[in-house]
Structures are given as structure tokens and as C-alpha cells.
Motif scaffolding. Structure first.
Motif, PDB file in Angstrom:
ATOM      1  N   ALA A  10       0.823  -1.208   0.000  1.00 39.71           N
ATOM      2  CA  ALA A  10       0.000   0.000   0.000  1.00 39.71           C
ATOM      3  C   ALA A  10       0.859   1.261   0.000  1.00 39.71           C
ATOM      4  CB  ALA A  10      -0.930  -0.009   1.214  1.00 39.71           C
ATOM      5  N   VAL A  11       1.917   1.267   0.812  1.00 38.46           N
ATOM      6  CA  VAL A  11       2.789   2.441   0.862  1.00 38.46           C
ATOM      7  C   VAL A  11       3.477   2.636  -0.482  1.00 38.46           C
ATOM      8  CG1 VAL A  11       4.828   3.468   1.952  1.00 38.46           C
ATOM      9  CG2 VAL A  11       3.144   2.249   3.354  1.00 38.46           C
ATOM     10  N   ALA A  12       3.946   1.530  -1.085  1.00 34.84           N
ATOM     11  CA  ALA A  12       4.608   1.627  -2.385  1.00 34.84           C
ATOM     12  C   ALA A  12       3.667   2.218  -3.433  1.00 34.84           C
ATOM     13  CB  ALA A  12       5.111   0.250  -2.830  1.00 34.84           C
ATOM     14  N   ALA A  13       2.384   1.827  -3.387  1.00 35.06           N
ATOM     15  CA  ALA A  13       1.410   2.349  -4.353  1.00 35.06           C
ATOM     16  C   ALA A  13       1.244   3.862  -4.190  1.00 35.06           C
ATOM     17  CB  ALA A  13       0.070   1.645  -4.169  1.00 35.06           C
ATOM     18  N   LYS A  14       1.208   4.334  -2.950  1.00 38.46           N
ATOM     19  CA  LYS A  14       1.079   5.782  -2.706  1.00 38.46           C
ATOM     20  C   LYS A  14       2.310   6.529  -3.211  1.00 38.46           C
ATOM     21  CE  LYS A  14      -1.852   5.375   1.417  1.00 38.46           C
ATOM     22  NZ  LYS A  14      -1.924   5.622   2.888  1.00 38.46           N
ATOM     23  N   VAL A  15       3.481   5.982  -2.911  1.00 37.00           N
ATOM     24  CA  VAL A  15       4.717   6.631  -3.331  1.00 37.00           C
ATOM     25  C   VAL A  15       4.812   6.673  -4.852  1.00 37.00           C
ATOM     26  CG1 VAL A  15       7.238   6.490  -3.289  1.00 37.00           C
ATOM     27  CG2 VAL A  15       5.931   6.053  -1.198  1.00 37.00           C
ATOM     28  N   ARG A  16       4.454   5.564  -5.492  1.00 40.94           N
ATOM     29  CA  ARG A  16       4.540   5.509  -6.954  1.00 40.94           C
ATOM     30  C   ARG A  16       3.570   6.473  -7.618  1.00 40.94           C
ATOM     31  NH1 ARG A  16       5.638  -0.892  -8.582  1.00 40.94           N
ATOM     32  NH2 ARG A  16       7.229  -1.267  -6.976  1.00 40.94           N
ATOM     33  N   GLY A  18       2.889   9.418  -6.570  1.00 44.39           N
ATOM     34  CA  GLY A  18       3.627  10.679  -6.596  1.00 44.39           C
ATOM     35  C   GLY A  18       4.720  10.677  -7.647  1.00 44.39           C
ATOM     36  N   TYR A  19       5.343   9.533  -7.828  1.00 43.05           N
ATOM     37  CA  TYR A  19       6.393   9.426  -8.843  1.00 43.05           C
ATOM     38  C   TYR A  19       5.825   9.633 -10.246  1.00 43.05           C
ATOM     39  CZ  TYR A  19       9.676   7.466  -5.402  1.00 43.05           C
ATOM     40  OH  TYR A  19      10.507   7.273  -4.343  1.00 43.05           O
ATOM     41  N   ARG A  20       4.636   9.098 -10.497  1.00 41.92           N
ATOM     42  CA  ARG A  20       4.038   9.253 -11.826  1.00 41.92           C
ATOM     43  C   ARG A  20       3.827  10.726 -12.156  1.00 41.92           C
ATOM     44  NH1 ARG A  20       1.411   4.318 -10.543  1.00 41.92           N
ATOM     45  NH2 ARG A  20      -0.275   5.389  -9.464  1.00 41.92           N
ATOM     46  N   ALA A  21       3.433  11.506 -11.156  1.00 42.06           N
ATOM     47  CA  ALA A  21       3.245  12.944 -11.388  1.00 42.06           C
ATOM     48  C   ALA A  21       4.578  13.612 -11.725  1.00 42.06           C
ATOM     49  CB  ALA A  21       2.620  13.579 -10.148  1.00 42.06           C
ATOM     50  N   ARG A  22       5.644  13.206 -11.045  1.00 42.40           N
ATOM     51  CA  ARG A  22       6.966  13.786 -11.335  1.00 42.40           C
ATOM     52  C   ARG A  22       7.431  13.394 -12.737  1.00 42.40           C
ATOM     53  NH1 ARG A  22      10.491  12.066  -6.230  1.00 42.40           N
ATOM     54  NH2 ARG A  22      12.191  12.890  -7.520  1.00 42.40           N
ATOM     55  N   VAL A  23       7.148  12.142 -13.130  1.00 45.02           N
ATOM     56  CA  VAL A  23       7.536  11.694 -14.468  1.00 45.02           C
ATOM     57  C   VAL A  23       6.781  12.484 -15.530  1.00 45.02           C
ATOM     58  CG1 VAL A  23       7.450   9.756 -16.085  1.00 45.02           C
ATOM     59  CG2 VAL A  23       8.239   9.383 -13.742  1.00 45.02           C
ATOM     60  N   GLU A  24       5.494  12.709 -15.305  1.00 48.94           N
ATOM     61  CA  GLU A  24       4.717  13.491 -16.274  1.00 48.94           C
ATOM     62  C   GLU A  24       5.273  14.903 -16.398  1.00 48.94           C
ATOM     63  OE1 GLU A  24       2.400  12.455 -18.380  1.00 48.94           O
ATOM     64  OE2 GLU A  24       2.880  10.457 -17.613  1.00 48.94           O
ATOM     65  N   GLY A  25       5.716  15.467 -15.266  1.00 48.07           N
ATOM     66  CA  GLY A  25       6.318  16.788 -15.308  1.00 48.07           C
ATOM     67  C   GLY A  25       7.597  16.811 -16.122  1.00 48.07           C
ATOM     68  N   LEU A  26       8.398  15.759 -15.989  1.00 51.46           N
ATOM     69  CA  LEU A  26       9.631  15.670 -16.774  1.00 51.46           C
ATOM     70  C   LEU A  26       9.332  15.479 -18.257  1.00 51.46           C
ATOM     71  CD1 LEU A  26      11.756  13.444 -14.379  1.00 51.46           C
ATOM     72  CD2 LEU A  26      12.391  15.727 -15.170  1.00 51.46           C
ATOM     73  N   CYS A  57       8.937   0.042 -13.811  1.00 55.57           N
ATOM     74  CA  CYS A  57       9.271   1.186 -14.663  1.00 55.57           C
ATOM     75  C   CYS A  57       8.110   1.501 -15.605  1.00 55.57           C
ATOM     76  CB  CYS A  57      10.534   0.896 -15.471  1.00 55.57           C
ATOM     77  SG  CYS A  57      12.076   0.977 -14.536  1.00 55.57           S
ATOM     78  N   ARG A  58       7.558   0.469 -16.186  1.00 51.92           N
ATOM     79  CA  ARG A  58       6.443   0.659 -17.118  1.00 51.92           C
ATOM     80  C   ARG A  58       5.242   1.278 -16.399  1.00 51.92           C
ATOM     81  NH1 ARG A  58       5.507  -4.408 -18.239  1.00 51.92           N
ATOM     82  NH2 ARG A  58       7.344  -4.532 -19.570  1.00 51.92           N
ATOM     83  N   GLU A  59       5.000   0.826 -15.176  1.00 52.21           N
ATOM     84  CA  GLU A  59       3.857   1.312 -14.397  1.00 52.21           C
ATOM     85  C   GLU A  59       3.956   2.810 -14.104  1.00 52.21           C
ATOM     86  OE1 GLU A  59       2.437   1.010  -9.755  1.00 52.21           O
ATOM     87  OE2 GLU A  59       3.391  -0.760 -10.662  1.00 52.21           O
ATOM     88  N   VAL A  60       5.165   3.291 -13.826  1.00 52.90           N
ATOM     89  CA  VAL A  60       5.349   4.688 -13.440  1.00 52.90           C
ATOM     90  C   VAL A  60       5.619   5.577 -14.647  1.00 52.90           C
ATOM     91  CG1 VAL A  60       6.798   6.227 -12.039  1.00 52.90           C
ATOM     92  CG2 VAL A  60       6.109   4.024 -11.142  1.00 52.90           C
ATOM     93  N   GLY A  61       6.011   4.972 -15.782  1.00 56.05           N
ATOM     94  CA  GLY A  61       6.254   5.749 -16.987  1.00 56.05           C
ATOM     95  C   GLY A  61       7.710   5.928 -17.345  1.00 56.05           C
ATOM     96  N   LEU A 270      14.143   2.511  -6.029  1.00 59.17           N
ATOM     97  CA  LEU A 270      14.971   2.517  -7.238  1.00 59.17           C
ATOM     98  C   LEU A 270      14.351   3.436  -8.283  1.00 59.17           C
ATOM     99  CD1 LEU A 270      17.302   1.360  -8.972  1.00 59.17           C
ATOM    100  CD2 LEU A 270      15.750  -0.507  -9.608  1.00 59.17           C
ATOM    101  N   LEU A 271      13.035   3.365  -8.425  1.00 57.27           N
ATOM    102  CA  LEU A 271      12.342   4.269  -9.342  1.00 57.27           C
ATOM    103  C   LEU A 271      12.544   5.724  -8.918  1.00 57.27           C
ATOM    104  CD1 LEU A 271       8.915   2.391  -9.682  1.00 57.27           C
ATOM    105  CD2 LEU A 271      10.903   2.204 -11.188  1.00 57.27           C
ATOM    106  N   GLY A 272      12.421   5.966  -7.606  1.00 56.49           N
ATOM    107  CA  GLY A 272      12.580   7.323  -7.107  1.00 56.49           C
ATOM    108  C   GLY A 272      13.971   7.879  -7.355  1.00 56.49           C
ATOM    109  N   ASN A 273      14.987   7.047  -7.138  1.00 56.92           N
ATOM    110  CA  ASN A 273      16.359   7.496  -7.394  1.00 56.92           C
ATOM    111  C   ASN A 273      16.569   7.805  -8.875  1.00 56.92           C
ATOM    112  OD1 ASN A 273      17.196   7.391  -4.729  1.00 56.92           O
ATOM    113  ND2 ASN A 273      18.229   5.418  -4.913  1.00 56.92           N
ATOM    114  N   THR A 274      15.971   7.004  -9.742  1.00 57.19           N
ATOM    115  CA  THR A 274      16.117   7.229 -11.186  1.00 57.19           C
ATOM    116  C   THR A 274      15.436   8.531 -11.602  1.00 57.19           C
ATOM    117  OG1 THR A 274      16.181   4.826 -11.563  1.00 57.19           O
ATOM    118  CG2 THR A 274      15.734   6.226 -13.469  1.00 57.19           C
ATOM    119  N   ILE A 275      14.264   8.785 -11.058  1.00 60.79           N
ATOM    120  CA  ILE A 275      13.568  10.038 -11.361  1.00 60.79           C
ATOM    121  C   ILE A 275      14.381  11.219 -10.859  1.00 60.79           C
ATOM    122  CG2 ILE A 275      11.489  11.391 -10.887  1.00 60.79           C
ATOM    123  CD1 ILE A 275      10.021   8.616 -10.638  1.00 60.79           C
TER     124      ILE A 275
END
Length: 299
Positions: A10-16, A18-26, A57-61, A270-275
Motif C-alpha cells: 500500500a505504501v509503495a502504491a502511494k509513493v509511486r 507521486g512518482y508518476r506525477a513527477r515523471v509526467e512533469g519531466l 518502470c512501465r507502471e510509473v512511466g 529505485l524508481l525514485g532514485n532514477t527520477i
């Protein structure tokens, strides 16, 4: 009263999210964060882990690439591939999937990764940075534990923390990260005598030893927070942690399950560090452009 479960899924889903929004911004600024995985050999567990990373990676973009080599590939060939990835502007993060074949020099491959792309946090610079609290990329599993504690609202400052396991990947960096949060930290390892004398003092107990049911109920202080990083497969095929979950949950205040606790957070961080690496590269590019424009005006 039984412990509250810290649900890593559940925590990972919440964090991801937020990551998707950052990826869209990039992406809106023309940048697609890219992760490259270098894998040598055909370790079945590694293949599963790499598959999970590609799926995440695919899930977050994120863009992802897997560079696979047979186990008998000369080390120099893999090093050349890492250097090529270092120079590739479409790749912002590089990881070497462990374990490597026994004839490989693991440290040499890890040190070959450009610091700005070391999203696993295994380069000596990043590891050393933990000592002074200035690492570029925190190692993913300890980072995930820290985020789980934060999401559960569990205070770290001033707490007695015992870390069981002193590996370079989890135990040591975990201790340093919690120390930076002003906890009082003790590290136990395979040579520690009378382990229970240490674990019973822990307000927060982090276990990453790789031994099924190493931690039993009498070893845990009532009301402690128990984070189980271990993943062990039993002969009957079940996955269990390093903690006797059913017994310890009756004494702990919070506990992570296995599976479904720390595991989902490792890939997430790992996704967060890459973003973050992609964001830093964009900042550098914009800064360089501003400097170049300023020089043009002056000239």
C-alpha cells in the motif's frame, strides 16, 4: 493486542502515484527518465527481480533497458557496456544486478558506474556519503525502510534501534541512515554473542540476516517496531522473513510482513532514485544553457 501491519504494498502504491506525477512533469519538458539494468548470467531469482523492475518502470512511466550477458562474458566487455550507458543521455540510472558470476570483480563493475547514474547507491562515493549525510542516492532497501517508518508515523529521533545484519547493502547503510535521524543505533552480526541481549532493548528492530525465524518472541521488547528485511524460501516453497511473524506480532506494536513489507519498497525507491537522477540532469542542462547564454551576451 496484536501489532499493526506496515503494508509495504500500500505504501509503495502511494509513493509511486507521486512518482508518476513527477515523471509526467519531466516528460512535459522533453525528458523521459531511463533506467538500464546490466545482468550477467542466468540466475533465476535475478531474472524475476529484473522482470519486476521492468514492470515497475512501465507502471510509473520510465523507459527501461535490460542488457544481458552470458555468464562466460569477459568482464571487460561488460565494463565497456557500462561506459556506453554512462555516455547515453537517455539513461539516467544504471544498476548491475547482483549476484555476479564468481570470477567477476563486483566492486570494479560497481565503481565503473557514473556517480550521477548510481541509482542503487552502491558506489563508494555514495556509501561514504552516508557517513556525513550527503549521499547522492541512498541504497534502495534501507531507503525503503526509512520511508515505511515515516509513512507509519513512527518516530526515529531518540529511539534505540538495533540492526541485525551488517551487510554493505542493507545493514551498514541502514544503521548510518537511522543514525543520521538521531537514533541510537547498535549493529549485530554473525559474530554477536547473546543476540537476544541486544534485540530486547530495541524500540525499533530491523532484521536483515538471511536466516528464517531468527528472531523469536522472547527476543523482542513489548511494543517494539519490527522491520523484517529477510526473504527466505523454505523447502515447501513458502517465503518467510527472518522474524517469527506469528509469535512476534503478539508483542510488537508495528511489524512488516514477508512478503508484502519491505520488498515492494526496494523497487519503488529505485524508481525514485532514477527520477531524481533525471531531474538533476535536467537542472544541469538548464544551468549550462543559462551560462552559455550569458557568455553569448557578454561576448
Amino acid at each position: 493486542m496484536a501489532a499493526k501491519i506496515i503494508d509495504g504494498v500500500a505504501v509503495a502504491a502511494k509513493v509511486r502515484a507521486g512518482y508518476r506525477a513527477r515523471v509526467e512533469g519531466l516528460k512535459a519538458r522533453g525528458v523521459v527518465p531511463g533506467l538500464a539494468v546490466v545482468m550477467v548470467g542466468e540466475n533465476p531469482a535475478s531474472q524475476v527481480y529484473v522482470g519486476n523492475k521492468v514492470k515497475a518502470c512501465r507502471e510509473v512511466g520510465l523507459h527501461s533497458e535490460v542488457h544481458s550477458f552470458p555468464a562466460d562474458t569477459p568482464q571487460e566487455e561488460v565494463l565497456q557496456a557500462i561506459q556506453a550507458l554512462n555516455a547515453d543521455p537517455a539513461i539516467h540510472g544504471i544498476i548491475v544486478q547482483l549476484p555476479l558470476p564468481p570470477h567477476y570483480n563486483m566492486r570494479r563493475l560497481l565503481e565503473a558506474i557514473d556517480l550521477s547514474k548510481d541509482v542503487d547507491g552502491f558506489h563508494l562515493y555514495n556509501v561514504g556519503g552516508l557517513v556525513i549525510g550527503e549521499t547522492v542516492f541512498p541504497p534502495c532497501t534501507p531507503y525503503g525502510v526509512q520511508v515505511l517508518l515515516e509513512h507509519a508515523g513512527i518516530p526515529i529521533e531518540g529511539q534505540n534501534v538495533v540492526v541485525v545484519g551488517a551487510s554493505n547493502i542493507v545493514g551498514k547503510p541502514m544503521a548510518l541512515m537511522l543514525l543520521a535521524k538521531e537514533a541510537t543505533v547498535a549493529i549485530c552480526h554473525v559474530k554477536t554473542r547473546e543476540l537476544a541481549q541486544f534485540t530486547i532493548l530495541a524500540d525499533i528492530l530491523v532484521v536483515a540476516a538471511g536466516r528464517p525465524k531468527l528472531i523469536t518472541a522472547p527476543m523482542v521488547k513489548r511494543g517494539a517496531v519490527v522491520i523484517d528485511v529477510g526473504i527466505n524460501r523454505l523447502p515447501d516453497g513458502r517465503l518467510v522473513g527472518d522474524v517469527d511473524f506469528d509469535a512476534v506480532k503478539e508483542k510488537a506494536s508495528w511489524i512488516t510482513p514477508v512478503p508484502g513489507g519491505v520488498g515492494p519498497m526496494t523497487v519503488t525507491m529505485l524508481l525514485g532514485n532514477t527520477i531524481a537522477a533525471a531531474e538533476r540532469q535536467l537542472e544541469r542542462t538548464l544551468l549550462q544553457g543559462s551560462v552559455a547564454a550569458g557568455r553569448t551576451v557578454i561576448d
